[in-house]
Design an enzyme around this catalytic site. Structure first.
Site, PDB file in Angstrom:
ATOM      1  N   LYS A  75       0.744  -1.604  -0.287  1.00 51.58           N
ATOM      2  CA  LYS A  75       0.043  -0.055  -0.266  1.00 51.58           C
ATOM      3  C   LYS A  75       0.846   1.265   0.138  1.00 51.58           C
ATOM      4  CE  LYS A  75      -3.852   1.355   2.386  1.00 51.58           C
ATOM      5  NZ  LYS A  75      -4.603   1.396   3.983  1.00 51.58           N
ATOM      6  N   SER A  80     -10.079   1.278   3.237  1.00 51.54           N
ATOM      7  CA  SER A  80      -8.711   2.499   2.079  1.00 51.54           C
ATOM      8  C   SER A  80      -7.670   1.800   1.207  1.00 51.54           C
ATOM      9  CB  SER A  80      -8.453   3.200   2.685  1.00 51.54           C
ATOM     10  OG  SER A  80      -7.370   2.662   3.513  1.00 51.54           O
ATOM     11  N   SER A  91      -9.967  -0.717   6.945  1.00 53.14           N
ATOM     12  CA  SER A  91      -9.281  -0.087   5.568  1.00 53.14           C
ATOM     13  C   SER A  91      -8.365  -1.000   5.426  1.00 53.14           C
ATOM     14  CB  SER A  91      -8.262   0.860   5.805  1.00 53.14           C
ATOM     15  OG  SER A  91      -9.169   2.014   5.740  1.00 53.14           O
TER      16      SER A  91
END
Lengths: 481, 467
Positions: free
Chosen positions: A77, A152, A176
């Site tokens: 990420k 996310s 997330s």
């Protein structure tokens, strides 16, 4: 060559010489280049990945000592720092930020000979649940490209789900990791707060967030945890796990375990397919010898409000450093005084970050803290007390990961309140520091549904054992790429 | 009644590293922005890594100021924008949500007066701003982050001072105390800073910031009292405000920035878990604390019979008391105390001179022994000390090199005395009628021998010859 294999399978195949790391990485990179124009999981790619794989193969051939990853392709990420690599947080504010150091998880994975194929998409600074708030455009759900992949850590879930890597690291502040895992039908695991070092994870709400793996199988999640968990002198909040082996005894089963069904997480607004999948999972668990019973944690009804107040407060502080003084972008400062300068400098933040920064300036401010921030902290501690009491009676808690199915891109972006309700089932684990995992459980009209299990602090091993048992009861179709 | 309160910031200069990273706490010898790392620069993703030693030192300070010390301490974020603050928040401590600072209320005695301490807290120092340019137009602000993250202890007092003199006395005592604890070197530039708040009878409180030195602090407080009194006498109301000390004009001026209106949005620093400081730790720290200045002073007086004034000077200056402790025996304690407080003081009165000094405790022993055995006079000892501080040579070498040895040979001395008697007939006559004046002749002999004549022998011989 089949690249649709689990992380553990990959390590076994490379180790045994069935496949070479180079072939696998080359094929993976080719696959990414073919698909990612549409999926948009990646924000940047590691152009040296194939060369790095060659080195791994050389090491194996020469009998040199080799790490447990054997050149395993992992996506990261883009809010986790890899040295000399752009780390943008999917924000224009950090468009050109090149991290001068490795996050602890990256250092550990490098030591184990992992290969980072690229940095993946997220909602800007991890604020959001669809990747629609990425400054570089949303990722698409591989199960249906019209739909959001969740967020996310949407890029992480997409890359794992679409075989662009064998595992990914995301971060979970209010769901997330688990939310996109549920939306894309991967495993998503948020460990106990403090189990994985956050050093090098760009903070959003530091008191509740954790790095967590997104994988194809529960075993892979346990494997990843083995590699990255444990005490880190660079993160004072890490806890000692005594080098626990989370893979060992993962098939212990759940016979005799008591599981609480959280009433507040299967109530109003829940999608009927999600509800029936949840009921099905409960009966499967009972079939495996667990006993399930409903439990009410009534503080959950305030949890999302508390979550947003706490995260906004911390975000307002954590993101204050982006004042364009040390990194950012060039503009002539001529004619600006302090307020107009800051306003101009902060124009690079997108709408969701701006919204939360404004909220974060307000809720903890003098005269309002008592009404908002301090109340939110009270909710947090009361909720923690309630869940701790629940764990006196139950070994695990169960709920759907998200009470609704994935939604279409653009469908809810202008309805922040609706987006906020998506968090209701996931934020509790963050506010209370408990470990939680989302397991792919069903497909409804071509859209994935995930089931969430929650365990008490430091009971991550038990959680993974239960998740493994539940996973074994499920047979899901392959993603229609 | 005039009320003055202080906020003192003292760096923990004796620590190896900064408060949250391993950069050097002693930032002074670095080129700008070279004593930095991702942590003290607040780079995205970095986290504070608490220096436990800093917590210990700060706790020791709290104990020495007789403060309450809580079982558990916490850190808070103070949020505000300033270019010298890399994260745009400062990690500090707070007592508004319960006592969580290293120190709660305490007391420090200034003579007979009690000064109440409000709290002691541990925090990070920001970077340094350097303003350059000759006029408003080409003024630039340079930022040096070498200091950012240096461990800083803030000591806040109640408004218990009534005049600038009490403020100065307190600061002297506090600075001696911090130095004696081995936590800080107050003589280092910028190591100790203070803000003051001042109010006169019935008036509003005015804060004064930006005071560069303790010397200026006294002046600033004095100026501010006078300013407020003058307003009062003309019936002009005193506004509650923050004023800055103008170092050049030596006046306080109203700050245009409304710092009192700033909302710091304090909240708990989640990256640093609560730290337990249990009784066991406290006991351990207490047992490791150096002897206090007042206890040293008492010991010097009662054990060695050193005069109170000498003991006072000796005990309150760590440099002198360390020398004394290493050099003295029960027998020579008084002599060594004397050498330090009369002869050495002028030679090492600045930190630069102290750093350059080659003097070792063994030198003091040698000097004391040589004086007591009559090898050299006190006068010669003073000259020898000057050489030792400069060169670090052995006393015996210096005595022969500079020919400092006593003239104690009776025949040699007699010749000199004879010549003095010949040259000073008037003084000789005077000495015969008034024996007190013989000292003048002794002085003349000393002059001729450059202070090396054995004083007792000289006096005896003189008396004999004049009679």
């Amino acid at each position: 060559m089949n690249i649709k294999i689990s992380a553990l399978q990959f390590t076994r195949d490379v180790k045994s010489g069935n496949i070479s790391a180079e072939d696998f990485i080359a094929k993976t990179m080719e696959h990414i280049k073919k698909l990612d124009g549409n999926l948009h999981a990646f924000l940047s790619l590691n152009e040296k990945a194939v060369d790095q794989a060659k080195e791994i193969d050389k090491k194996i051939k020469s009998g040199e000592k080799i790490g447990q990853c054997f050149g395993m392709p992992i996506s990261i990420k883009d809010n986790i720092c890899i040295k000399d690599t752009k780390t943008t947080c999917a924000s224009k504010m950090l468009e050109n930020f090149i991290a001068p150091y490795d996050a602890t998880v990256i250092t550990k994975l490098k030591q184990q000979d992992a290969i980072f194929v690229g940095k993946v998409n997220l909602d800007e600074f991890a604020m959001g649940f669809s990747t629609e708030f990425s400054a570089y455009g949303p990722s698409k759900n591989p199960w249906n490209m019209d739909y959001v992949p969740g967020g996310s850590s949407g890029g992480s879930a997409v890359s794992v789900s679409a075989f662009e890597c064998v595992a990914s690291l995301g971060s979970d502040t209010g769901g997330s990791v688990r939310n996109p895992a549920s939306f894309c039908s991967t495993v998503g695991y948020k460990p106990t707060y403090g189990l994985i070092s956050r050093y090098g994870l760009i903070s959003y709400a530091n008191s509740i967030e954790q790095i967590g793996p997104l994988t194809r199988t529960v075993e892979d999640a346990a494997f990843m945890l083995n590699l990255i968990a444990g005490l880190d002198p660079n993160d004072n909040t890490t806890v000692d796990n005594n080098n626990e082996d989370y893979l060992k005894d993962i098939n212990s089963g759940i016979e005799g375990k008591k599981i609480g069904i959280i009433k507040e997480m299967i109530g109003e607004g829940i999608n009927s397919s999600v509800l029936s999948a949840t009921k099905d999972a409960i009966s499967k668990l009972e079939g495996l010898g667990a006993s399930c019973e409903e439990i009410s944690l009534d503080m959950i009804k305030y949890s999302v409000a508390a979550y947003y107040i706490i995260t906004a407060t911390e975000a307002g502080s954590n993101l204050a450093r982006y004042d364009n003084l040390r990194y950012g972008y060039d503009f002539s400062v001529e004619g600006y005084e302090f307020n107009s300068y800051i306003e101009k400098a902060r124009k690079k933040f997108g709408p969701e970050v701006t919204r939360r920064m404004i909220l974060g300036g307000f809720v903890p401010s003098a005269g309002h803290a008592g009404k908002y921030f301090l109340k939110a902290l009270k909710v947090k501690s009361k909720l923690t007390r309630q869940i701790n009491d629940a764990f006196k009676k139950f070994d695990l808690l169960i709920s759907p990961t998200v009470p609704i199915l994935p939604f279409k891109i653009g469908e809810k972006i202008n309805d922040p309140v609706a987006l906020f309700l998506i968090d209701i089932n996931t934020v509790t684990a963050n506010l209370t520091g408990k470990p939680a995992i989302s397991i792919p459980y069903a497909i409804s009209n071509g859209l994935p549904i995930g089931i969430q299990l929650i365990a008490n602090s430091m009971n991550d091993k038990l959680l993974l054992q239960a998740a493994y048992a539940l996973e074994k009861t499920v047979k899901l179709p392959e993603v229609p790429l | 009644m005039t009320k003055i309160g202080l906020e003192i910031h003292s760096q923990l200069t004796k620590l190896e590293s900064k408060l949250f990273c391993s950069c050097k706490a002693n930032y002074r010898e670095f080129e700008p922005n070279t004593n930095i790392c991702p942590i003290c620069m607040g780079l995205p993703g970095s986290l504070p890594r608490l220096n436990q030693k800093a917590v210990e030192k700060a706790t020791i300070i709290a104990m020495a100021l007789n403060c309450s010390t809580p079982e558990k301490i916490a850190f808070f974020r103070k949020n505000y924008f300033y270019p010298d603050l890399p994260k745009n928040f400062q990690i500090t401590q707070l007592n508004i949500y319960g006592d969580t600072s290293v120190g709660g209320t305490g007391i420090l005695m200034v003579g007979e007066k009690k000064i109440r301490i409000t709290r002691v807290q541990l925090e990070e120092d920001p970077g340094r701003l350097i303003y350059e340019g000759s006029s408003e137009k080409n003024l630039v602000t340079l930022v040096d982050y070498n200091r950012a993250g240096t461990p800083l202890v803030e000591i806040v007092t109640e408004p218990d001072f009534e005049n600038p003199r009490e403020v100065r006395e307190f600061l002297n005592i506090l600075s001696d105390l911090l130095e004696n604890l081995g936590v800080s070197d107050p003589s280092l530039e910028g190591a100790m800073r203070a803000d003051a708040n001042v109010s006169i009878e019935g008036g509003n409180k005015v804060e004064i910031k930006n005071i560069g030195s303790f010397h200026d602090l006294e002046k600033a407080v004095h100026f501010e009292i006078t300013r407020q009194q003058s307003l009062r006498s003309r019936d002009i109301p005193i506004i509650q405000e923050t004023r800055h000390w103008d170092d050049k004009r030596k006046i306080t001026i109203s700050s245009r920035s409304k710092e009192e209106d700033l909302d710091y949005r304090y909240f708990l620093e989640g990256d640093i878990p609560w730290i337990k400081i249990g009784n066991q730790v406290k006991e351990k720290l207490k047992s490791e604390m150096p002897e206090s200045i007042s206890s040293k002073k008492q010991r010097y007086i009662s054990k060695y019979g050193i005069p109170a004034q000498v003991a006072d000077v000796l005990s309150s200056d760590k440099f002198y008391s360390d020398l004394f402790e290493d050099a003295h025996t029960k027998e020579n304690a008084k002599e060594i105390a004397n050498i330090i407080t009369t002869d050495l003081m002028g030679l090492v009165d600045t930190r630069e001179k102290r750093a350059a000094s080659k003097l070792k405790p063994s030198h003091l022993q040698e000097i004391s022994d040589s004086i007591q055995s009559g090898k050299i006079t006190r006068n010669s000892a003073k000259n020898a000390l000057y050489e030792i501080v400069k060169t670090g040579k052995k006393l015996s070498d210096i005595i022969s090199e500079l020919d400092l040895g006593n003239v104690s040979d009776e025949s040699e001395l007699s010749v000199i005395i004879e010549s003095v008697i010949f040259e000073e007939p008037q003084a000789v006559e005077q000495a015969k009628s008034n024996p007190q004046t013989i000292n003048y002749l002794v002085g003349k002999v000393m002059q001729k021998t450059k202070g090396k004549a054995d004083p007792k022998l000289t006096l005896d011989l003189l008396k004999k010859k004049i009679r």
